[in-house]
Structure formats: C-alpha cells, structure tokens
Design an enzyme around this catalytic site. Structure first.
Site, PDB file in Angstrom:
ATOM      1  N   ARG A  74      48.379  26.342  24.670  1.00  0.00           N
ATOM      2  CA  ARG A  74      47.276  27.291  24.473  1.00  0.00           C
ATOM      3  C   ARG A  74      47.413  28.029  23.140  1.00  0.00           C
ATOM      4  O   ARG A  74      46.417  28.299  22.469  1.00  0.00           O
ATOM      5  CB  ARG A  74      47.237  28.284  25.644  1.00  0.00           C
ATOM      6  CG  ARG A  74      46.770  27.655  26.946  1.00  0.00           C
ATOM      7  CD  ARG A  74      46.889  28.609  28.095  1.00  0.00           C
ATOM      8  NE  ARG A  74      46.062  29.796  27.909  1.00  0.00           N
ATOM      9  CZ  ARG A  74      46.205  30.903  28.659  1.00  0.00           C
ATOM     10  NH1 ARG A  74      47.168  30.974  29.593  1.00  0.00           N
ATOM     11  NH2 ARG A  74      45.433  31.950  28.454  1.00  0.00           N
ATOM     12  N   ASN A 106      40.971  38.769  27.095  1.00  0.00           N
ATOM     13  CA  ASN A 106      41.457  37.606  26.350  1.00  0.00           C
ATOM     14  C   ASN A 106      42.792  37.922  25.681  1.00  0.00           C
ATOM     15  O   ASN A 106      43.021  39.045  25.231  1.00  0.00           O
ATOM     16  CB  ASN A 106      40.420  37.178  25.313  1.00  0.00           C
ATOM     17  CG  ASN A 106      39.091  36.851  25.970  1.00  0.00           C
ATOM     18  OD1 ASN A 106      39.021  36.608  27.169  1.00  0.00           O
ATOM     19  ND2 ASN A 106      38.029  36.885  25.189  1.00  0.00           N
ATOM     20  N   HIS A 123      45.083  42.300  29.183  1.00  0.00           N
ATOM     21  CA  HIS A 123      45.963  41.294  29.794  1.00  0.00           C
ATOM     22  C   HIS A 123      47.016  40.786  28.813  1.00  0.00           C
ATOM     23  O   HIS A 123      47.574  39.687  28.986  1.00  0.00           O
ATOM     24  CB  HIS A 123      45.131  40.127  30.340  1.00  0.00           C
ATOM     25  CG  HIS A 123      44.306  40.517  31.530  1.00  0.00           C
ATOM     26  ND1 HIS A 123      43.218  39.783  31.943  1.00  0.00           N
ATOM     27  CD2 HIS A 123      44.399  41.552  32.391  1.00  0.00           C
ATOM     28  CE1 HIS A 123      42.681  40.368  33.009  1.00  0.00           C
ATOM     29  NE2 HIS A 123      43.372  41.439  33.303  1.00  0.00           N
ATOM     30  N   CYS A 131      61.092  39.930  26.949  1.00  0.00           N
ATOM     31  CA  CYS A 131      62.239  39.645  27.825  1.00  0.00           C
ATOM     32  C   CYS A 131      61.756  39.654  29.271  1.00  0.00           C
ATOM     33  O   CYS A 131      61.082  40.599  29.699  1.00  0.00           O
ATOM     34  CB  CYS A 131      63.322  40.711  27.627  1.00  0.00           C
ATOM     35  SG  CYS A 131      64.659  40.577  28.824  1.00  0.00           S
ATOM     36  N   THR A 190      32.292  37.370  30.867  1.00  0.00           N
ATOM     37  CA  THR A 190      33.291  37.415  31.936  1.00  0.00           C
ATOM     38  C   THR A 190      32.641  37.125  33.280  1.00  0.00           C
ATOM     39  O   THR A 190      31.509  37.541  33.537  1.00  0.00           O
ATOM     40  CB  THR A 190      34.032  38.768  31.995  1.00  0.00           C
ATOM     41  OG1 THR A 190      35.022  38.706  33.024  1.00  0.00           O
ATOM     42  CG2 THR A 190      33.087  39.943  32.222  1.00  0.00           C
TER      43      THR A 190
HETATM   44  C1  BV8 Z   1      47.334  43.214  39.845  1.00  0.00           C
HETATM   45  C2  BV8 Z   1      46.458  36.691  31.265  1.00  0.00           C
HETATM   46  C3  BV8 Z   1      48.725  44.597  41.159  1.00  0.00           C
HETATM   47  C4  BV8 Z   1      47.302  35.499  31.540  1.00  0.00           C
HETATM   48  C5  BV8 Z   1      45.039  37.028  33.243  1.00  0.00           C
HETATM   49  C6  BV8 Z   1      41.012  43.045  44.199  1.00  0.00           C
HETATM   50  C7  BV8 Z   1      40.286  42.078  44.822  1.00  0.00           C
HETATM   51  C8  BV8 Z   1      40.754  40.736  44.809  1.00  0.00           C
HETATM   52  C9  BV8 Z   1      41.944  40.361  44.146  1.00  0.00           C
HETATM   53  C10 BV8 Z   1      42.649  41.336  43.525  1.00  0.00           C
HETATM   54  C11 BV8 Z   1      42.207  42.660  43.578  1.00  0.00           C
HETATM   55  N1  BV8 Z   1      43.099  43.395  42.874  1.00  0.00           N
HETATM   56  C12 BV8 Z   1      44.093  42.572  42.410  1.00  0.00           C
HETATM   57  C13 BV8 Z   1      43.832  41.313  42.795  1.00  0.00           C
HETATM   58  C14 BV8 Z   1      44.649  40.177  42.479  1.00  0.00           C
HETATM   59  C15 BV8 Z   1      44.344  39.581  41.087  1.00  0.00           C
HETATM   60  C16 BV8 Z   1      42.920  39.092  41.030  1.00  0.00           C
HETATM   61  O1  BV8 Z   1      42.021  39.769  40.552  1.00  0.00           O
HETATM   62  N2  BV8 Z   1      42.751  37.836  41.500  1.00  0.00           N
HETATM   63  C17 BV8 Z   1      41.413  37.208  41.418  1.00  0.00           C
HETATM   64  C18 BV8 Z   1      41.612  35.748  41.012  1.00  0.00           C
HETATM   65  C19 BV8 Z   1      40.677  37.329  42.721  1.00  0.00           C
HETATM   66  N3  BV8 Z   1      44.582  40.562  40.025  1.00  0.00           N
HETATM   67  C20 BV8 Z   1      45.854  40.655  39.556  1.00  0.00           C
HETATM   68  O2  BV8 Z   1      46.779  39.987  39.955  1.00  0.00           O
HETATM   69  C21 BV8 Z   1      46.082  41.689  38.457  1.00  0.00           C
HETATM   70  N4  BV8 Z   1      47.278  42.439  38.744  1.00  0.00           N
HETATM   71  O3  BV8 Z   1      46.409  43.374  40.594  1.00  0.00           O
HETATM   72  O4  BV8 Z   1      48.572  43.778  39.995  1.00  0.00           O
HETATM   73  C22 BV8 Z   1      49.858  45.434  40.867  1.00  0.00           C
HETATM   74  C23 BV8 Z   1      49.635  46.774  40.688  1.00  0.00           C
HETATM   75  C24 BV8 Z   1      50.725  47.604  40.447  1.00  0.00           C
HETATM   76  C25 BV8 Z   1      52.019  47.044  40.385  1.00  0.00           C
HETATM   77  C26 BV8 Z   1      52.202  45.671  40.517  1.00  0.00           C
HETATM   78  C27 BV8 Z   1      51.107  44.841  40.743  1.00  0.00           C
HETATM   79  C28 BV8 Z   1      46.372  40.998  37.092  1.00  0.00           C
HETATM   80  C29 BV8 Z   1      45.289  40.095  36.699  1.00  0.00           C
HETATM   81  C30 BV8 Z   1      45.559  39.568  35.260  1.00  0.00           C
HETATM   82  C31 BV8 Z   1      45.955  38.116  35.275  1.00  0.00           C
HETATM   83  N5  BV8 Z   1      46.049  37.586  33.906  1.00  0.00           N
HETATM   84  N6  BV8 Z   1      45.172  36.579  31.980  1.00  0.00           N
HETATM   85  C32 BV8 Z   1      46.873  34.275  30.766  1.00  0.00           C
HETATM   86  O5  BV8 Z   1      45.839  34.310  30.075  1.00  0.00           O
HETATM   87  O6  BV8 Z   1      47.591  33.272  30.842  1.00  0.00           O
HETATM   88  S1  BV8 Z   1      43.524  36.902  34.045  1.00  0.00           S
HETATM   89  C33 BV8 Z   1      42.625  35.709  33.153  1.00  0.00           C
HETATM   90  O7  BV8 Z   1      41.674  35.214  34.062  1.00  0.00           O
HETATM   91  C34 BV8 Z   1      41.836  36.229  31.992  1.00  0.00           C
HETATM   92  O8  BV8 Z   1      42.518  37.197  31.248  1.00  0.00           O
HETATM   93  C35 BV8 Z   1      40.602  36.805  32.682  1.00  0.00           C
HETATM   94  O9  BV8 Z   1      40.836  38.089  33.145  1.00  0.00           O
HETATM   95  C36 BV8 Z   1      40.459  35.894  33.890  1.00  0.00           C
HETATM   96  C37 BV8 Z   1      39.389  34.886  33.626  1.00  0.00           C
HETATM   97  O10 BV8 Z   1      38.176  35.570  33.764  1.00  0.00           O
HETATM   98  P1  BV8 Z   1      37.109  35.537  32.548  1.00  0.00           P
HETATM   99  O11 BV8 Z   1      37.737  36.003  31.304  1.00  0.00           O
HETATM  100  O12 BV8 Z   1      35.918  36.225  33.057  1.00  0.00           O
HETATM  101  O13 BV8 Z   1      36.855  33.981  32.324  1.00  0.00           O
HETATM  102  P2  BV8 Z   1      36.193  32.930  33.327  1.00  0.00           P
HETATM  103  O14 BV8 Z   1      36.604  31.614  32.820  1.00  0.00           O
HETATM  104  O15 BV8 Z   1      36.452  33.313  34.745  1.00  0.00           O
HETATM  105  O16 BV8 Z   1      34.612  33.121  33.091  1.00  0.00           O
HETATM  106  C38 BV8 Z   1      34.082  32.883  31.822  1.00  0.00           C
HETATM  107  C39 BV8 Z   1      32.677  33.461  31.867  1.00  0.00           C
HETATM  108  O17 BV8 Z   1      32.114  33.299  30.572  1.00  0.00           O
HETATM  109  C40 BV8 Z   1      31.765  32.736  32.869  1.00  0.00           C
HETATM  110  O18 BV8 Z   1      31.044  33.711  33.633  1.00  0.00           O
HETATM  111  C41 BV8 Z   1      30.803  31.947  31.956  1.00  0.00           C
HETATM  112  O19 BV8 Z   1      29.502  31.870  32.506  1.00  0.00           O
HETATM  113  C42 BV8 Z   1      30.807  32.813  30.701  1.00  0.00           C
HETATM  114  N7  BV8 Z   1      30.505  32.087  29.453  1.00  0.00           N
HETATM  115  C43 BV8 Z   1      30.744  30.784  29.169  1.00  0.00           C
HETATM  116  N8  BV8 Z   1      30.345  30.522  27.876  1.00  0.00           N
HETATM  117  C44 BV8 Z   1      29.861  31.702  27.371  1.00  0.00           C
HETATM  118  C45 BV8 Z   1      29.973  32.708  28.377  1.00  0.00           C
HETATM  119  N9  BV8 Z   1      29.590  33.982  28.183  1.00  0.00           N
HETATM  120  C46 BV8 Z   1      29.052  34.286  26.973  1.00  0.00           C
HETATM  121  N10 BV8 Z   1      28.914  33.378  25.959  1.00  0.00           N
HETATM  122  C47 BV8 Z   1      29.308  32.084  26.120  1.00  0.00           C
HETATM  123  N11 BV8 Z   1      29.154  31.230  25.115  1.00  0.00           N
END
Ligand code: BV8
Length: 246
Positions: A74, A106, A123, A131, A190
């Site tokens: 990546r 991002n 993120h 580390c 998003t």
């Molecule tokens: C945490 C870095 C607790 C890594 C990433 C509440 C409800 C349900 C679940 C949870 C909740 N709270 C927490 C959770 C769990 C989890 C979560 O949300 N799970 C989801 C899957 C349900 N969240 C976590 O684990 C978070 N941490 O809660 O910790 C805690 C608290 C205290 C102490 C300890 C622990 C951490 C989440 C972060 C994870 N890391 N990224 C890496 O990159 O390798 S997340 C990663 O995925 C991205 O950063 C981003 O956030 C996500 C992807 O989403 P998008 O960016 O929106 O991208 P996606 O592909 O989904 O969509 C793209 C969009 O673009 C589409 O809609 C498309 O139509 C559109 N598009 C396409 N082309 C275009 C366009 N738009 C405009 N123009 C275009 N041309």
C-alpha cells in the site's frame, strides 16, 4: 435532504456565512488518485483478504511478515499516487473560509501533499513506523521483513490505527471539538461505516451545523444529511469552491 450534482444556492449561502467549516474525508477522496478504497475488493495476492481482517493487532501478532508486506504494497501505491482535484479543492477552500478543520480517515498523506495544513490524521499515517510495545515513533528499516525497535527490540508496526485500537487522544479531542463547533460539516468520500469517525456528522448535526454528504453512492445515512451531492469529489469539490467566488 436535497440530492443533486449542482451546488444548491442554500448550501453556497451557508458556506459564505460560515465561521468554521469542518471536512471529514474517507477513501473515496483518494479514489481518483488511483488509491483503492476499502469497499473495493483488494486485487492480486491480497484478493483473498478483507482489509478489516488485515488491519488488526491480532493479524499482526499472528503473521507480522504478511502484514508488513501488505503495508509496503500500500505504501508503494500511495507513494506513486498524486493528489487529485478534490484534495486540491479542500486546500483551496481553507483559504476561502475564516476557519477550516480537515479530519481524514485516510493514512495516505495526499491531503498534506495537496497543500492542506494541520490535517487531523484520525487513523494515523501509513509512512510512520511505531514500536509495537509502546507506540513510540521510530526510524523504519525497509531492509528486513519485520523491522524492530532499536530501543526495546520489539517489532515495529505501521503508524496507523487498527480495528479495536483507540483513536489517538488529541486527534479524537480536536475532531469532536471541531465537529461540535462548525457551521458547515462536509462528509466526503466515506461510507460512514467505521466508528467513531462515522459519528462526527451526528455531533455536528446535534450542534445545528449544516451537514453535507459528497459521494457518488449515497450512504445509509444520506437521509439525515441536509444536502447530498451525488458525484465524485474530484468534480464536485472544485465546482463548490468555484461557485463560492461567483
Ligand atoms: C475502536 C487505518 C475502541 C488502518 C482504519 C460502533 C458501532 C459498530 C462498530 C464499532 C463501533 N465502535 C467501534 C466499532 C468497531 C470498529 C468499527 O467501526 N467497525 C466497523 C467495520 C463496523 N471501530 C474501531 O475498531 C475503531 N476503534 O473503536 O476502538 C477502543 C476504544 C478505547 C480503547 C481501546 C479501543 C478504530 C477504527 C479505525 C480502523 N482503521 N484505517 C489502515 O488503513 O490500514 S479504518 C479504514 O476503513 C479507513 O481509515 C476508513 O475509516 C475505513 C474505510 O471507510 P471509508 O474511508 O469510508 O472507505 P470505504 O471504502 O468504506 O468507502 C469509500 C466511499 O467512497 C464509498 O462510500 C464510495 O461510494 C465513495 N467513493 C468512491 N469513489 C469516490 C467516492 N466518494 C467521492 N468521490 C469518489 N471519486
């Protein structure tokens, strides 16, 4: 909710009157730069993995060599990518309004390369090495499959936030403060599925901000936005900034 690709006058008026604009971006804003989104199936040898499975501390503990190979793959993609018109329009918008806070999910550094300053990396950043034991920023080492910490010998991991890990405290605090204070909140590219990032628009709405979604595929939350501009951010954002000056 108003859905169209032209910029509604009421939205332009809200932007012209705004003291503070808050922008949240996701993978979609980098799609036109050739960076695959999370929703898109991974290609090549990564096709059999879901990004949500690989981006976890558990996956790293189970197979750090595999995870480092994924992140280096990546890193190459985003290093070869160029910011697009959407990234540049957000940087331009910051010069056109009294205050703009840019929060990105991002990890690709493209907003910064487009000239945006003080970007809140909600993120983390893929080019950082930390580390695994204490999270401290460390000098990387691409000469070995899994680099290790020169201070404690633990493995290094990419400086991104993995699923199940907390958002960096300052980033979370500054983002919530901005979302609660802004007059206009733009949610760009998003799917609004990952929390707590997906909750920031709700916070802005609860504080009477005008909330806007820019996405070619309206999300499941679309109905709760004041405006949904259905189209690519690389087209709509420049149009929005140009329309502001008319
Ligand atoms: C945490 C870095 C607790 C890594 C990433 C509440 C409800 C349900 C679940 C949870 C909740 N709270 C927490 C959770 C769990 C989890 C979560 O949300 N799970 C989801 C899957 C349900 N969240 C976590 O684990 C978070 N941490 O809660 O910790 C805690 C608290 C205290 C102490 C300890 C622990 C951490 C989440 C972060 C994870 N890391 N990224 C890496 O990159 O390798 S997340 C990663 O995925 C991205 O950063 C981003 O956030 C996500 C992807 O989403 P998008 O960016 O929106 O991208 P996606 O592909 O989904 O969509 C793209 C969009 O673009 C589409 O809609 C498309 O139509 C559109 N598009 C396409 N082309 C275009 C366009 N738009 C405009 N123009 C275009 N041309």
């Amino acid at each position: 909710m108003t859905t169209n690709s032209d910029i509604p006058d009421a939205l332009l008026a809200a932007l012209r009157d705004a003291r503070h604009v808050c922008v949240l971006t996701g993978a979609g804003v980098s799609a036109e730069s050739g960076v695959p989104t999370f929703r898109e199936a991974q290609d090549g040898l990564w096709a059999k993995y879901r990004a949500e499975e690989l981006a976890t501390p558990e996956a790293f503990l189970a197979d750090p060599v595999l995870i480092w190979r994924w992140y280096r793959w990546r890193r190459e993609i985003v290093a070869d990518a160029e910011p697009n018109a959407g990234h540049r329009a957000i940087a331009a918008l910051a010069e056109r309004v009294p205050k703009l806070t840019l929060i990105t999910q991002n990890v690709d550094n493209l907003h910064q390369r487009a000239g945006s300053r003080d970007v809140i990396e909600f993120h983390g950043n893929i080019f950082e090495d930390r580390c695994f034991a204490d999270g401290s920023l460390q000098a990387g080492d691409d000469s070995t499959a899994v680099p290790t910490c020169t201070e404690c010998g633990s493995n290094l991991r990419p400086g991104v936030v993995w699923f199940g890990e907390a958002i960096p405290e300052q980033a979370l605090h500054d983002s919530c403060t901005a979302a609660a204070d802004c007059d206009v909140f733009l949610s760009v590219g998003t799917s609004s599925l990952v929390y707590p990032a997906a909750g920031l628009a709700d916070l802005a709405r609860q504080n009477d901000a005008t909330v806007v979604e820019i996405n070619p595929n309206p999300t499941q939350h679309a109905a709760s936005f004041d405006f949904c501009l259905a189209g690519n951010s690389g087209v709509i954002l420049p149009e929005l900034v140009n329309s502001l000056s008319l």
